[in-house]
Design an enzyme around this catalytic site. Structure first.
Site, short mmCIF file in Angstrom:
data_model
loop_
_atom_site.label_atom_id
_atom_site.label_comp_id
_atom_site.label_asym_id
_atom_site.label_seq_id
_atom_site.Cartn_x
_atom_site.Cartn_y
_atom_site.Cartn_z
N GLY A 40 35.71 -54.40 79.57
CA GLY A 40 36.22 -54.17 78.22
C GLY A 40 35.20 -54.41 77.12
O GLY A 40 33.99 -54.44 77.34
N ILE A 41 35.72 -54.59 75.91
CA ILE A 41 34.86 -54.78 74.74
C ILE A 41 34.03 -56.05 74.86
O ILE A 41 32.84 -56.07 74.55
CB ILE A 41 35.71 -54.81 73.46
CG1 ILE A 41 36.32 -53.44 73.18
CG2 ILE A 41 34.87 -55.27 72.27
CD1 ILE A 41 35.31 -52.35 72.94
N GLY A 201 33.13 -58.83 55.06
CA GLY A 201 33.93 -59.71 55.88
C GLY A 201 33.12 -60.89 56.39
O GLY A 201 32.01 -60.70 56.90
N GLY A 203 34.39 -63.38 58.57
CA GLY A 203 34.92 -64.02 59.76
C GLY A 203 33.81 -64.21 60.78
O GLY A 203 32.63 -64.03 60.47
N ALA A 290 33.09 -55.49 58.81
CA ALA A 290 33.61 -56.50 59.74
C ALA A 290 34.86 -57.12 59.12
O ALA A 290 34.95 -58.33 58.93
CB ALA A 290 32.54 -57.57 60.00
N HIS A 466 24.43 -91.42 76.62
CA HIS A 466 23.41 -91.55 75.57
C HIS A 466 22.04 -91.21 76.15
O HIS A 466 21.74 -91.60 77.28
CB HIS A 466 23.39 -92.99 75.04
CG HIS A 466 22.28 -93.26 74.07
ND1 HIS A 466 22.34 -92.87 72.75
CD2 HIS A 466 21.06 -93.86 74.25
CE1 HIS A 466 21.23 -93.23 72.15
NE2 HIS A 466 20.43 -93.83 73.02
#
Length: 487
Positions: A40-41, A201, A203, A290, A466
């Site tokens: 798909g995309i 846009g 986003g 966008a 750490h």
């Protein structure tokens, strides 16, 4: 005689192919219909190739700033647009082939073509789809369909799951022309890097492309209708991200809209109107639209079968069920948030509910993380501070700066912060918001914590390694209670 399946999925994006795999694992006879490309995309024109482009931009950024790490690079660092795009397409091709392998491994039949629902399941009678030759124009020459795929014809299934995804939203008068006005499709395969660019846009899609092209040398202006960039993010995170992006040279126009675009031989002129009615014109070589996406609900036969569609998406419950028995929808076509990982989990929930798997929970959209892969990265899950206050709860807010973290300083990435929002009474983690290096990899820690209904006490007593960036997650919670140890 039409082939009959337990489950047929229409669309092989992340939601579709993952659902197919899970259905096969559950013992269902499964098929998936695809009209253009497996994956798909997301795999071919979205999540994955954009991250490959952004990785090239990241490497370029580090190369240009090598002296800050005690390194010397002779000569000017420059971008080869063709090579950058070629690498991105190779990444997509590799994953596209991987989906084909998964279908074969799990014995999922692949039906190549364009599907239309013609009958819903009723009683003991299965539903029906008709698959015809694809009519959609491919963005680029596509690989031949995988071997052993099925083709045009009529197929039956007791359960039909629509996973057709979404496409870029097009504004009237600002239609993409593949030359001067781009969607994210064209923005992923530039023949050369434009000298100037307008992004409509702000986003995740708009900001990621703004970040990529700015790093590659383009002058970038972002135009956003709302008061803040990255509108779904916490306001504090949005303001910080904007300042950092502006330092890189990106220009922003918020509370503004493009009212008209004029095209020249090799440039566009955008007419921009602000909230106070003032107008200005901005010239650039290219413009990326966008302004969101819309679900692929057309020509599927949904309306004829009575399936409810609102605002361009299929209406479903928390299990992907539509109002018509035997027909389901998942992913972008089933509404926001339009994210690949939401589609994947939604598909698993849907097919497990169909199978009657015990303990299946409806999708909780409040626990779906969001990520933006610009520089600096942005990631979040749960309620923003503003949203938490609107619920009427008393809250505690903790913050911890990258500049107080040893690993961040060693990485040369000391700009950013982590913010946590907790219920003052119960200690419940309501939301977490991050901006800075590698936060898209860190956010999952808070997602797991929310899913396990972890309290502040448990987070405070969790030992973080750490030196790591993850230590800031604990420190942020400690800060909410006035107990931070390293700031």
């Amino acid at each position: 005689m039409a082939e009959t399946y337990d489950v047929i999925i229409i669309g092989s994006g992340p939601g579709g192919y993952v659902t197919a795999v899970r259905a096969a694992q559950l013992g269902f006879k499964t098929a998936i219909v695809e009209r253009e490309h497996l994956g798909g995309i997301c795999l071919n024109w979205g999540c994955i190739p954009t991250k490959a482009l952004l990785r090239s931009a990241e490497i370029m950024h580090y190369a240009e700033n090598a002296k800050e790490y005690g390194l010397k690079i002779d000569g000017k660092v420059s971008a080869d647009a063709g090579a950058v795009v070629e690498r991105s397409r190779k990444v997509s091709a590799r994953l596209n082939g991987g989906v084909g392998f998964l279908m074969k491994k799990n014995k999922v039949d692949v039906i190549w073509g364009e599907a239309k629902l013609t009958k819903a399941a009723s009683g003991n009678q299965p539903g029906e789809i008709v698959v015809s030759k694809p009519t959609k124009k491919a963005m680029e020459p596509q690989p031949a369909p995988p071997k052993n795929t099925l083709g045009e014809g009529t197929y039956k299934a007791r359960n039909i799951i629509v996973a057709t995804g979404a496409r870029p939203r097009v504004l009237p008068g600002i239609e993409p022309d593949e030359k001067l006005i781009w969607t994210y499709f064209e923005a992923m395969i530039p023949k050369e890097i434009p000298k100037s660019l307008i992004v409509m846009g702000s986003g995740a899609i708009g900001i990621e492309f703004a970040s990529f092209y700015r790093t590659m040398g383009a002058e970038v202006t972002v135009i956003e209708l709302l008061p803040q960039i990255l509108p779904v993010e916490d306001g504090e995170v949005s303001k910080f991200a904007r300042r950092q992006l502006e330092k890189q040279g990106i220009k922003f126009r918020t509370e503004a809209k493009v009212t008209k675009v004029e095209k020249g031989a090799n440039k566009v002129t955008a007419h921009v109107e602000t909230k106070d009615g003032k107008t200005e014109t901005i010239d650039a070589e290219r413009l990326i639209s966008a302004v969101g996406v819309q679900g692929n609900v057309e020509d599927l036969g949904l309306e004829a079968l009575g399936v409810k569609v609102e605002r361009g998406t299929v209406v479903v419950d928390g299990y992907g069920r539509t109002n018509v028995g035997g027909i389901y929808a998942i992913g972008d076509v089933a509404g926001p948030p339009m994210l690949a990982h939401k589609a994947e989990h939604e598909g698993v929930v849907c097919v497990e509910k169909i199978a009657g798997v015990p303990g299946v929970h409806a999708l909780d959209k409040n626990r779906i993380p969001g990520c933006t892969y610009c520089q600096p990265q942005v990631a979040s899950v749960g309620l923003t501070e503003e949203q938490a206050k609107e619920t009427g709860r008393e809250i505690r807010v903790g913050r911890f700066q990258f500049g107080a973290n040893g690993k961040a300083i060693a990485l040369g990435e000391d700009q950013g912060f982590i913010k946590t929002i907790l219920d003052k009474k119960t200690g419940e983690l309501l939301g977490a918001h991050m901006v800075g290096a590698e936060v898209t990899e860190l956010i999952q820690g808070f997602v797991v914590a929310m899913n396990l209904e972890t309290t502040e006490e448990e987070l405070m007593h969790t030992v973080f390694p750490h030196p790591t960036l993850s230590e800031m997650m604990k420190e942020s919670v400690l800060d909410a209670y006035g107990r931070t140890l390293n700031a």
